[in-house]
Design an enzyme around this catalytic site. Structure first.
Site, PDB file in Angstrom:
ATOM      1  N   HIS A  57     -84.317  32.053  18.850  1.00 31.65           N
ATOM      2  CA  HIS A  57     -84.534  31.602  17.472  1.00 31.65           C
ATOM      3  C   HIS A  57     -83.138  31.242  16.978  1.00 31.65           C
ATOM      4  O   HIS A  57     -82.359  32.128  16.593  1.00 31.65           O
ATOM      5  CB  HIS A  57     -85.117  32.699  16.581  1.00 31.65           C
ATOM      6  CG  HIS A  57     -86.354  33.345  17.141  1.00 31.65           C
ATOM      7  ND1 HIS A  57     -87.584  32.723  17.156  1.00 31.65           N
ATOM      8  CD2 HIS A  57     -86.548  34.559  17.704  1.00 31.65           C
ATOM      9  CE1 HIS A  57     -88.474  33.536  17.707  1.00 31.65           C
ATOM     10  NE2 HIS A  57     -87.872  34.657  18.050  1.00 31.65           N
ATOM     11  N   TYR A 117     -90.570  28.392  14.496  1.00 32.50           N
ATOM     12  CA  TYR A 117     -91.613  28.568  13.475  1.00 32.50           C
ATOM     13  C   TYR A 117     -91.159  28.201  12.070  1.00 32.50           C
ATOM     14  O   TYR A 117     -91.937  28.259  11.118  1.00 32.50           O
ATOM     15  CB  TYR A 117     -92.182  29.993  13.505  1.00 32.50           C
ATOM     16  CG  TYR A 117     -91.155  31.098  13.381  1.00 32.50           C
ATOM     17  CD1 TYR A 117     -90.720  31.535  12.137  1.00 32.50           C
ATOM     18  CD2 TYR A 117     -90.631  31.722  14.512  1.00 32.50           C
ATOM     19  CE1 TYR A 117     -89.783  32.551  12.030  1.00 32.50           C
ATOM     20  CE2 TYR A 117     -89.694  32.733  14.413  1.00 32.50           C
ATOM     21  CZ  TYR A 117     -89.271  33.149  13.159  1.00 32.50           C
ATOM     22  OH  TYR A 117     -88.344  34.155  13.050  1.00 32.50           O
ATOM     23  N   ARG A 206     -99.966  39.476  14.931  1.00 26.71           N
ATOM     24  CA  ARG A 206     -99.788  39.675  13.487  1.00 26.71           C
ATOM     25  C   ARG A 206    -100.001  38.365  12.738  1.00 26.71           C
ATOM     26  O   ARG A 206    -100.464  38.346  11.608  1.00 26.71           O
ATOM     27  CB  ARG A 206     -98.360  40.156  13.158  1.00 26.71           C
ATOM     28  CG  ARG A 206     -97.886  41.389  13.831  1.00 26.71           C
ATOM     29  CD  ARG A 206     -96.590  41.911  13.184  1.00 26.71           C
ATOM     30  NE  ARG A 206     -95.506  40.952  13.105  1.00 26.71           N
ATOM     31  CZ  ARG A 206     -94.569  40.792  14.050  1.00 26.71           C
ATOM     32  NH1 ARG A 206     -94.607  41.518  15.141  1.00 26.71           N
ATOM     33  NH2 ARG A 206     -93.600  39.909  13.897  1.00 26.71           N
ATOM     34  N   GLU A 233     -93.942  44.196  20.500  1.00 19.29           N
ATOM     35  CA  GLU A 233     -92.516  44.502  20.343  1.00 19.29           C
ATOM     36  C   GLU A 233     -92.345  45.842  19.637  1.00 19.29           C
ATOM     37  O   GLU A 233     -91.381  46.563  19.895  1.00 19.29           O
ATOM     38  CB  GLU A 233     -91.845  43.371  19.540  1.00 19.29           C
ATOM     39  CG  GLU A 233     -90.342  43.562  19.335  1.00 19.29           C
ATOM     40  CD  GLU A 233     -89.661  42.371  18.686  1.00 19.29           C
ATOM     41  OE1 GLU A 233     -90.375  41.432  18.272  1.00 19.29           O
ATOM     42  OE2 GLU A 233     -88.426  42.385  18.582  1.00 19.29           O
ATOM     43  N   HIS A 267     -91.019  40.223  25.063  1.00 23.32           N
ATOM     44  CA  HIS A 267     -90.764  41.638  24.790  1.00 23.32           C
ATOM     45  C   HIS A 267     -91.664  42.554  25.622  1.00 23.32           C
ATOM     46  O   HIS A 267     -91.185  43.274  26.484  1.00 23.32           O
ATOM     47  CB  HIS A 267     -90.881  41.997  23.296  1.00 23.32           C
ATOM     48  CG  HIS A 267     -89.967  41.208  22.425  1.00 23.32           C
ATOM     49  ND1 HIS A 267     -88.608  41.178  22.631  1.00 23.32           N
ATOM     50  CD2 HIS A 267     -90.207  40.397  21.360  1.00 23.32           C
ATOM     51  CE1 HIS A 267     -88.044  40.394  21.726  1.00 23.32           C
ATOM     52  NE2 HIS A 267     -88.982  39.899  20.947  1.00 23.32           N
ATOM     53  N   ASP A 318     -82.918  35.644  22.274  1.00 24.68           N
ATOM     54  CA  ASP A 318     -83.742  35.915  21.098  1.00 24.68           C
ATOM     55  C   ASP A 318     -82.979  35.842  19.779  1.00 24.68           C
ATOM     56  O   ASP A 318     -82.768  34.760  19.243  1.00 24.68           O
ATOM     57  CB  ASP A 318     -84.419  37.289  21.294  1.00 24.68           C
ATOM     58  CG  ASP A 318     -85.499  37.580  20.266  1.00 24.68           C
ATOM     59  OD1 ASP A 318     -85.764  36.704  19.425  1.00 24.68           O
ATOM     60  OD2 ASP A 318     -86.079  38.680  20.287  1.00 24.68           O
TER      61      ASP A 318
HETATM   62 ZN   LIG Z   1     -88.460  36.301  19.122  1.00 28.30          ZN
END
Ligand SMILES: [Zn+2]
Length: 441
Positions: A57, A117, A206, A233, A267, A318
């Protein structure tokens, strides 16, 4: 015009080999053979294939070290991360991602899996081009000299049964069909671009209700595209999922068609025995991000067990608390030592294979990550004469002693991106300082 490099040592499929000529024509390797340097460009040190950062990210880089005060957990860290997300637009994100991807290139990364995202403007309204943020990431990768798999994430809810709120509104497309229509435009835009892949992601259980998951999985099937998901995670994620659906996150993904050889579980820290079997049996890739998992107090996942049931291991930086694939690779082994009281769970070759061939495959580039004819011409030369690596030898010197700072030369898709530890864009530290200014408290 073909160009030939002479590697003092090279990591070939058969092992570390001295005196290797690698001929490159355009973006591909055309010949690999033992030989004398002659007039070839010399690469002193140990040359390995370019590495794949399978889970990134880019904007989290703005938080590096800034979150190392006070106390908290994953969820308090996430609040800080949302503050950065709230401040970016396509122009500032382009500058930030370009600098982050240049940092990756300096570390020997030649392909990034950007789990994306941050799609829309604050409040959730689409930009004039609804994929403006995605295009900015592709441009950033190209300018920094790394290939990109833009893993466009479907993100619909703030938690199970909870609508998006605040910064999260920027992540949402409303429903999976509208997500797919936007992702389809991206896939069309880059259909004929060999250095870009468009992948799909279920952000997590989620963020995507189960009945919406098949739409994302169908996009992956239609395009033969990678399908990634954050999985288990945190224990709270599992507890919420079991309470709502009487199934773990892995089971939910399995029941809705999201596991398989094109898929990657990121993860996979808190797994049941049944989860391990489902992931391994389906050949779903496993992406461990150990420097982030320790940064966020996630825990240590059962990577060896999942791998032994059939899942290829890949690695990602990450949140970019660190961008150093050697550190990610050895952390998989060293964390397991701490958890088990035993040494020697993974070999250096297995760990470097995760950072190279397996990572590229999980990003839709199965023809990268090995020094063989026909593969993408990604070469990374690691110095064997630094204070960290001198006196060490073999692949273990790279995996257990080297850091990203020991990378001397990076050739990415045939293009020389890093020479003598310097990136073609110039001072990457300066780029990062400029691009992160004002983004995080
Ligand atoms: Zn991530």
């Amino acid at each position: 015009m073909p160009v030939t490099y002479w590697c003092e040592q090279a990591w070939l499929p058969e092992g570390v080999t001295a005196g290797v000529l690698v001929e490159i024509d355009g973006p591909r390797i055309t010949r690999v053979a033992r030989g004398e340097p002659g007039g070839a460009h010399r690469l002193p040190g140990l040359t390995i294939p370019g590495m794949a950062d399978a889970h990134s990210h880019a904007f989290h880089r703005a938080l590096r070290a800034r979150t190392q005060t006070g106390t908290g957990d994953f969820w308090t860290w996430r609040d800080r991360m949302y503050e950065v997300a709230a401040r970016l637009d396509p122009d500032t994100y382009l500058g930030l991602a370009r600098a982050v991807y240049a940092e990756m290139a300096l570390a020997g990364i030649t392909c990034v899996g950007e789990f994306h995202y941050l799609h829309h403007a604050p409040g959730g309204a689409p930009y004039a081009d609804p994929n403006a943020m995605g295009h900015a990431l592709v441009t950033a990768a190209r300018e920094a000299g790394v290939r990109i798999t833009l893993i466009d994430a479907c993100y619909l809810t703030g938690g199970i049964g909870t609508p998006l709120a605040g910064t999260q509104l920027r992540f949402g497309d409303g429903d999976a069909d509208r997500w797919a229509s936007r992702a389809e435009d991206l896939a069309t835009a880059y259909r004929d671009e060999p250095d870009v892949r468009i992948g799909a992601a279920v952000h997590s259980v989620r963020a995507v209700p189960p009945e919406q998951i098949p739409v994302v999985a169908e996009f992956s099937r239609r395009h033969g595209a990678p399908l990634h998901a954050h999985v288990s995670e945190q224990p709270a994620e599992n507890a919420d999922c079991v309470a709502a659906y009487a199934a773990t996150p892995v089971q939910v993904l399995h029941e809705h068609g999201a596991l398989g050889p094109r898929s990657t579980a990121v993860h996979a820290t808190h797994l049941s025995e049944a989860d391990v079997e489902l992931l391994g049996h389906s050949r779903t890739h496993l992406c461990m991000c150990p420097t982030t998992e320790r940064e966020l107090a996630d825990g240590i996942g059962p990577a060896r067990e999942v791998h032994d049931r059939g899942s290829p291991l890949t690695l990602g930086s990450d949140s970019h608390a660190v961008i150093d694939m050697f550190e990610e690779a050895r952390a998989v082994e060293l964390n397991t030592r701490l958890a088990t009281g035993r040494r020697g769970h993974w070999t250096a070759a297995e760990l470097l294979g995760a950072a190279t061939a397996a990572g590229h495959t999980s990003l839709g580039f199965p023809d990268a990550g090995q020094l063989v004819p026909g593969a993408w011409a990604d070469l990374v030369t690691v110095r064997t004469d630094t204070v960290r690596t001198a006196g060490a030898s073999g692949l273990e010197a790279v995996v257990f002693a080297a850091t990203a700072a020991d990378v001397r030369t990076v050739i990415s898709g045939g293009r020389r991106v890093v020479e003598e530890g310097r990136h073609v864009l110039g001072d990457v530290g300066e780029l990062l300082a400029g691009a992160t200014r004002g983004l995080a408290r």
